[in-house]
Design an enzyme around this catalytic site. Structure first.
Site, short mmCIF file in Angstrom:
data_model
loop_
_atom_site.label_atom_id
_atom_site.label_comp_id
_atom_site.label_asym_id
_atom_site.label_seq_id
_atom_site.Cartn_x
_atom_site.Cartn_y
_atom_site.Cartn_z
N HIS A 213 0.86 -1.18 0.00
CA HIS A 213 0.00 0.00 0.00
C HIS A 213 0.90 1.23 0.00
O HIS A 213 1.54 1.53 1.00
CB HIS A 213 -0.90 -0.02 1.23
CG HIS A 213 -1.75 1.20 1.36
ND1 HIS A 213 -2.35 1.80 0.29
CD2 HIS A 213 -2.09 1.94 2.44
CE1 HIS A 213 -3.04 2.85 0.71
NE2 HIS A 213 -2.89 2.96 2.01
N ARG A 297 -8.61 14.61 2.09
CA ARG A 297 -8.39 15.26 3.38
C ARG A 297 -6.89 15.24 3.70
O ARG A 297 -6.11 14.57 3.01
CB ARG A 297 -9.11 14.47 4.48
CG ARG A 297 -8.62 13.03 4.54
CD ARG A 297 -9.04 12.28 5.79
NE ARG A 297 -8.34 11.02 5.91
CZ ARG A 297 -8.70 9.86 5.35
NH1 ARG A 297 -9.79 9.81 4.61
NH2 ARG A 297 -7.98 8.77 5.51
N VAL A 300 -3.74 11.27 8.68
CA VAL A 300 -3.02 11.04 9.94
C VAL A 300 -1.51 11.04 9.70
O VAL A 300 -0.75 11.66 10.44
CB VAL A 300 -3.45 9.69 10.57
CG1 VAL A 300 -2.64 9.41 11.83
CG2 VAL A 300 -4.94 9.67 10.88
C1 MV4 Z 1 -7.72 -4.32 -2.82
C2 MV4 Z 1 -6.85 -5.32 -2.35
C3 MV4 Z 1 -6.52 -6.35 -3.21
N1 MV4 Z 1 -7.03 -6.38 -4.46
N2 MV4 Z 1 -8.18 -4.39 -4.07
C4 MV4 Z 1 -8.29 -2.04 1.32
C5 MV4 Z 1 -8.58 -0.62 1.58
C6 MV4 Z 1 -9.17 -0.09 0.35
N3 MV4 Z 1 -8.62 1.21 0.07
C7 MV4 Z 1 -8.81 -1.08 -0.72
N4 MV4 Z 1 -8.17 -2.18 -0.08
C8 MV4 Z 1 -7.68 -3.22 -0.79
N5 MV4 Z 1 -8.10 -3.30 -2.06
C9 MV4 Z 1 -7.84 -5.42 -4.86
N6 MV4 Z 1 -8.35 -5.48 -6.09
C10 MV4 Z 1 -6.38 -5.24 -1.06
C11 MV4 Z 1 -6.81 -4.19 -0.26
C12 MV4 Z 1 -6.28 -4.21 1.06
C13 MV4 Z 1 -5.52 -3.17 1.57
C14 MV4 Z 1 -5.24 -2.03 0.85
C15 MV4 Z 1 -4.49 -1.01 1.38
C16 MV4 Z 1 -3.99 -1.14 2.65
C17 MV4 Z 1 -4.25 -2.23 3.37
C18 MV4 Z 1 -5.02 -3.26 2.86
C19 MV4 Z 1 -5.25 -4.40 3.62
C20 MV4 Z 1 -6.00 -5.40 3.12
C21 MV4 Z 1 -6.53 -5.31 1.84
#
Ligand code: MV4
Length: 507
Positions: A213, A297, A300
């Site tokens: 991320h 926004r 944090v």
């Molecule tokens: C995803 C993903 C895997 N594949 N989309 C979690 C928060 C939201 N902003 C979108 N997220 C995710 N989307 C696809 N197609 C995994 C996550 C995700 C994640 C993303 C960012 C930070 C932490 C996370 C933890 C678990 C899953």
């Protein structure tokens, strides 16, 4: 030629805690007085003490105070505040409130309501950014029937992720690994989305595994200039709650930063964005990157960006709201040094991160070179169940990632909080974790590969050397990681010696 600037003579801060304090500081640095608001349980809060004026607005539950839109606007009127800063959470991404503030003739220190609305609808956000060629995770758009979605899932290929259109921040997501599970998962996902957001619309994406991320900070002024301030690595999270963030990311080199930065600018421009915002991305092992969502926004974790760019983001938000034009910026951003932020939460890391409430009976803050603490509490403050469990943010800066990490370990060891359970032991263990030290992290790390007990025992000196050598060799192969590895050690002296040797090797 003098720029036509909007007067801001007093700012109402529609928030509490550390972010309210952070905004008061920015306003004070600009010479602008502030008005704080507070609920019954926040009478003695730090933001109330630091602001120039403070107004009681109701009961402890957010719905009875910090979310009362009419009351907040009334307070602005009564105190002569001519601008409103929403902080994060509460009303920060509420387009209706932003619109109401603007309609009242007040300055909204945030993005245009339309941009909030578009980015708040994850489907609309995908449509908007893709017009500017921002890469999306392969997926299918919303508004389809259950049968159409099932067909679409097959064409995307399993595993897929069902996401709520009104979701975000991890809420309303459901992975599906097999076609035969799809209909059941879809019905559940719709029902959950309906009850959580009052909107049962969903869309599909290919499920990405083991991605990082990484998010980009952007700033956009009212004159059409948008810049990016580089990335933050936010993979260290648990149940969608970030625990540690750093800037830059070990995974992002200058070339990738420039490409992703341009993508972030294009995403912001696609909705006519103004003020501070964040483009969240997933980056896979092959460094393919995809837009996830935009947070409209100040976040944090903004301090890590401040420490490596030298930009005061809260101050920039106010200047942008005043109509100030951003000066020319270098086309290639070079973050200076490294910053790490640990969120210090009233949560017990030995009991599944259960929230802990009570009075802070002792609090000794770490200081010294490269250490910043953003906090809204002090000794005697109560941590109540009404708000989130964050006690403070501990942020360190160093010339290198190693130095930032060593300073973080020093700061964590100085920090004393008593009266309730907190997660400082988690952070200490994390900073002794070889994977974290080597930067080998993704969003599954804390939940799947990190265990409080595994890191409890302090490793022996020999073990540490072995690990350090292994990490060095690994890092050396990866070249970019080379100056970013440091061995955990019992004493700082040996740690510094080790690091010095390490860094001489890589000059
Ligand atoms: C995803 C993903 C895997 N594949 N989309 C979690 C928060 C939201 N902003 C979108 N997220 C995710 N989307 C696809 N197609 C995994 C996550 C995700 C994640 C993303 C960012 C930070 C932490 C996370 C933890 C678990 C899953």
């Amino acid at each position: 030629m003098a720029e036509q600037l909007t007067g801001i003579n007093k700012i109402l801060i529609a928030n509490r805690g550390e972010i309210a304090v952070r905004i008061i500081r920015a306003a004070r640095d600009l010479g602008i007085p502030t008005v704080a608001v507070y609920s019954d349980v926040d009478r003695a809060a730090l933001h109330v003490r630091y602001a120039d004026e403070a107004v009681h607005i109701g009961g402890p539950r957010p719905a009875d105070s910090y979310l009362k839109q009419d009351t907040l606007i009334e307070v602005a009127r009564r105190t002569g505040a001519d601008a409103v800063h929403p902080g994060y959470g509460f009303l920060a991404e509420n387009a209706d409130f932003a619109g109401q503030v603007i309609d009242e003739g007040l300055v909204w220190i945030g993005p245009p309501p339309d941009a909030i609305t578009t980015m708040g609808d994850k489907h609309a956000a995908r449509l908007a950014v893709t017009r500017n060629n921002v890469p999306l995770i392969p997926g299918i758009e919303a508004g389809l029937s259950n049968d159409d979605l099932a067909e679409a899932a097959k064409s995307i290929g399993f595993p897929v992720l069902i996401k709520a259109v009104a979701g975000g921040g991890g809420k309303g997501m459901r992975p599906v690994h097999r076609a035969e599970d799809f209909q059941t998962a879809l019905i559940t996902a719709r029902r959950e989305a309906e009850s959580a957001f009052g909107n049962g619309d969903v869309y599909l994406e290919k499920l990405l595994h083991g991605a990082r991320h990484i998010e980009f900070q952007i700033l956009a002024d009212t004159h059409g200039n948008t810049v990016h301030l580089g990335e933050r690595e936010c993979s260290i999270q648990r149940r969608h709650q970030k625990l540690v963030e750093e800037a830059p990311s070990v995974f992002v080199d200058t070339e990738l930063r420039q490409r992703m930065g341009e993508m972030a600018i294009a995403a912001a421009e696609s909705v006519g964005y103004v003020n501070a915002g964040t483009i969240e991305c997933l980056v896979d092992r092959d460094k393919n990157y995809y837009f996830l969502e935009m947070n409209t926004r100040l976040q944090v974790e903004h301090p890590v960006t401040e420490l490596v760019t030298g930009v005061d983001l809260a101050k920039e938000q106010i200047r942008i709201a005043r109509g100030r034009r951003m000066g020319p910026t270098e086309s290639i951003l070079h973050p200076k040094g490294w910053a790490i932020e640990c969120r210090i939460n009233a949560e017990d890391p030995y009991a599944n991160f259960m929230p802990s409430t009570g009075q802070i009976t002792t609090m000794i803050l770490p200081t010294g070179p490269g250490v910043r603490v953003d906090s809204g509490v002090y000794r005697g403050s109560e941590i109540t169940p009404y708000y989130d469990s964050m006690i403070s943010k501990l942020i360190t800066w160093g010339e290198t990632r190693s130095e930032a990490m060593l300073r973080m370990r020093r700061a964590l060891s100085e920090y004393r909080i008593m009266g309730l359970k907190h997660n400082i032991p988690f952070h200490i263990n994390l900073l002794n974790s070889i994977s974290f030290i080597a930067g080998q992290i993704d969003t599954n790390f804390v939940e799947q590969r990190f265990n409080m007990n595994t890191y409890e025992k302090t490793p022996t000196a020999t073990q540490l050397e072995t690990v350090a050598i292994a990490a060095t060799l690994y890092a050396h192969r990866k070249r970019r990681l080379a100056s970013q590895v440091v061995a955990p050690a019992k004493r700082d002296a040996s740690n510094w010696k080790w690091m010095g040797r390490f860094e001489r090797m890589h000059r």
